[in-house]
Design a protein around this motif. Structure first.
Motif, PDB file in Angstrom:
ATOM      1  N   GLU A  99      16.899  12.936   8.363  1.00  0.00           N
ATOM      2  CA  GLU A  99      16.928  13.624   7.068  1.00  0.00           C
ATOM      3  C   GLU A  99      15.805  14.662   6.973  1.00  0.00           C
ATOM      4  OE1 GLU A  99      19.616  12.975   5.418  1.00  0.00           O
ATOM      5  OE2 GLU A  99      20.077  11.347   6.822  1.00  0.00           O
ATOM      6  N   LYS A 102      17.013  17.670   8.661  1.00  0.00           N
ATOM      7  CA  LYS A 102      17.967  18.360   7.780  1.00  0.00           C
ATOM      8  C   LYS A 102      17.240  19.185   6.727  1.00  0.00           C
ATOM      9  CE  LYS A 102      22.061  15.368   8.038  1.00  0.00           C
ATOM     10  NZ  LYS A 102      23.048  14.598   7.238  1.00  0.00           N
ATOM     11  N   GLU A 107      21.476  21.442  10.843  1.00  0.00           N
ATOM     12  CA  GLU A 107      22.743  20.869  10.389  1.00  0.00           C
ATOM     13  C   GLU A 107      23.279  19.894  11.432  1.00  0.00           C
ATOM     14  OE1 GLU A 107      25.645  23.536   8.560  1.00  0.00           O
ATOM     15  OE2 GLU A 107      24.175  25.154   8.820  1.00  0.00           O
TER      16      GLU A 107
END
Length: 477
Positions: A99, A102, A107
């Motif tokens: 995360e 991200k 992506e």
């Protein structure tokens, strides 16, 4: 004592840039030194797979996973002969780490989530823009935070005062910092290092080559620097070797085709040929002479040889199949691959026991034709039809696990990424993360993406701890 920076990071791959970002966020001034003429290290040339559990990408596909499952899997795969503290850290942090990537703009599409280990859970998160996208995202974030970088700067020594690392030296110039992080990567491009620390890879001589051959400074500098201050070197003869036919052309491939069978020098099968690269290379290396031979027939090669879906499951564009008809024909003409009108004759040409190979092929053909499955090794074609080997001409191609995916010997660290010496004492001021570590990967590679994944997990931790040490602040739990 005057200093130039709070934290110096040696190396700019995923581990180094993750460390630089977290150190800067903790309030430290940071300099990243890179020997190459561009940032990104080996990460930028990779397929960009990151191994993680309990991620938002998995949840998007309805996949349930957990840190406990990852911990149990890696420990069991390595028969508990790995560091529980480091494996636990990775299991707990790999989900948040994904995360975090991200948030930096990387992506990980749900349709690019793959099986990258030997479980039935998809944990291989493939970056939409592959390794280059991961590297660029980290480089851009570090730059936005004010991390300084210097290219073409190969560190050749560590500065030590009163038993503490207090900086580095490069090309006759000293830079001082109370915290230094080694993130120089592995040593796949150094024959000398391979001979000393990865003899299974060195065994194949000039047939051995590294996936990151285009990253010229993957030479083991971190090991040399660590040893200069008494660091422990661990992880002897570990790493990842991928299967490769013994051709002059060298293509980056991770899998053997599912439509052939592999036999050892005794003419016997020893694995499901479509095994994950997490285990395939190890199985080949455990055979006599650390090699095997691929046996197949002409119609199967013609029908399947141009299908690259098995060779490049991440659709990264890196793989060019060694098993296409034009390639095999060329290698036969050169005398490297063997072709004959009978199984017995092609076995003799390859130096194998003809009767043993004939019996192996007969049994395999019976399984495929009569039972519709590989009953002996349970090979799953993963959408590719299993076909018998029965129509001349027949082929035999020597295969070795000679492509170095990464090396896993290197520095020993604490769970806080502090480098330890040969007596297990912490070398104050020195930290490490990434492929330079020798204490994370065991005798079996857990799965695709644990190399980048562990680089980011431990790079982040190294950056945080190094910054707090430099600023004399308490280290967060």
């Amino acid at each position: 004592m005057s200093t130039d920076y709070d934290v110096i990071v040696i190396g700019s791959g995923a581990a180094g840039m993750s460390a630089a970002i977290e150190a800067r966020l903790a309030g430290a001034s940071v300099m990243v030194l890179e020997a190459d003429d561009h940032l990104g290290g080996a990460t930028r040339n990779s397929t960009g797979v990151v191994y993680a559990c309990n991620s938002s990408t998995q949840k998007e596909k309805g996949i349930e996973d957990s840190a406990d499952a990852v911990y149990d899997y890696i420990m069991t795969l390595n028969q508990h002969a790995v560091r529980p503290d480091l494996i636990r850290t990775y299991a707990d942090e790999c989900g948040p780490m994904l995360e975090w990537l991200k948030e930096k703009g990387v992506e990980f599409p749900a349709n690019m989530l793959v099986h990258s280990d030997v479980t039935d859970v998809q944990r291989g998160h493939t970056s939409k823009t592959f390794g280059l996208g991961i590297a660029d995202a980290l480089i851009n974030r570090a730059g936005a935070l004010g991390v300084e970088t210097a290219l073409g700067t190969r560190v050749d020594g560590l500065l030590v005062e009163q038993g503490k690392v207090v900086g580095i030296t490069a090309d006759g110039t000293d830079l001082r910092a109370p915290s230094v992080i080694i993130a120089t990567g592995g040593f796949g491009n150094s024959p000398e290092m391979l001979a000393k620390y990865y003899p299974t890879a060195a065994y194949h001589g000039d047939r051995t080559w590294a996936v990151h051959r285009d990253a010229p400074f993957i030479l083991g500098d971190g090991i040399t620097l660590g040893q200069s201050v008494g660091a422990e070197i661990t992880g002897y003869d570990t790493g990842l070797l991928n299967p490769s036919p013994c051709f002059d052309s060298r293509y980056v491939e991770a899998f053997l085709p599912p439509w052939l069978i592999a036999v050892n020098k005794h003419g016997k099968r020893f694995m499901a040929e479509w095994e994950s690269y997490a285990v395939c290379g190890y199985l080949i290396s455990e055979q006599p002479d650390k090699r095997c031979w691929a046996i197949f027939d002409h119609p199967t090669m013609v029908e399947n040889g141009d299908d690259l879906s098995y060779a490049d499951p991440y659709n990264s564009g890196l793989a060019i199949s060694s098993w296409e008809e034009i390639t095999i024909t060329r290698e036969v003409e050169k005398g490297v691959a063997h072709r004959a009108d009978s199984i017995a004759e092609v076995a003799r040409m390859a130096g194998l026991d003809p009767e043993a190979v004939e019996e192996t092929v007969r049994r395999y053909n019976e399984d495929v034709e009569v039972h519709g499955e590989d009953r002996q090794f349970r090979k799953d074609g993963n959408g590719h039809k299993l076909t018998p080997i029965k129509t001349a001409p027949f082929y035999a191609v020597e295969v070795r696990a000679a492509i170095i995916g990464f090396t896993a010997a290197g520095l020993d660290i604490t769970a806080d990424c502090e480098v330890r010496d040969t007596r297990s004492k912490v070398i104050e001021g020195l930290y490490a993360a990434g492929e330079v570590l020798g204490c994370f990967h065991g005798k079996r590679y857990a799965g695709g993406g644990t190399s980048i994944g562990s680089g980011v997990v431990f790079g982040r931790r190294a950056g945080t701890v190094a910054a707090h040490h430099a600023l004399a602040a308490p280290v967060p739990a």
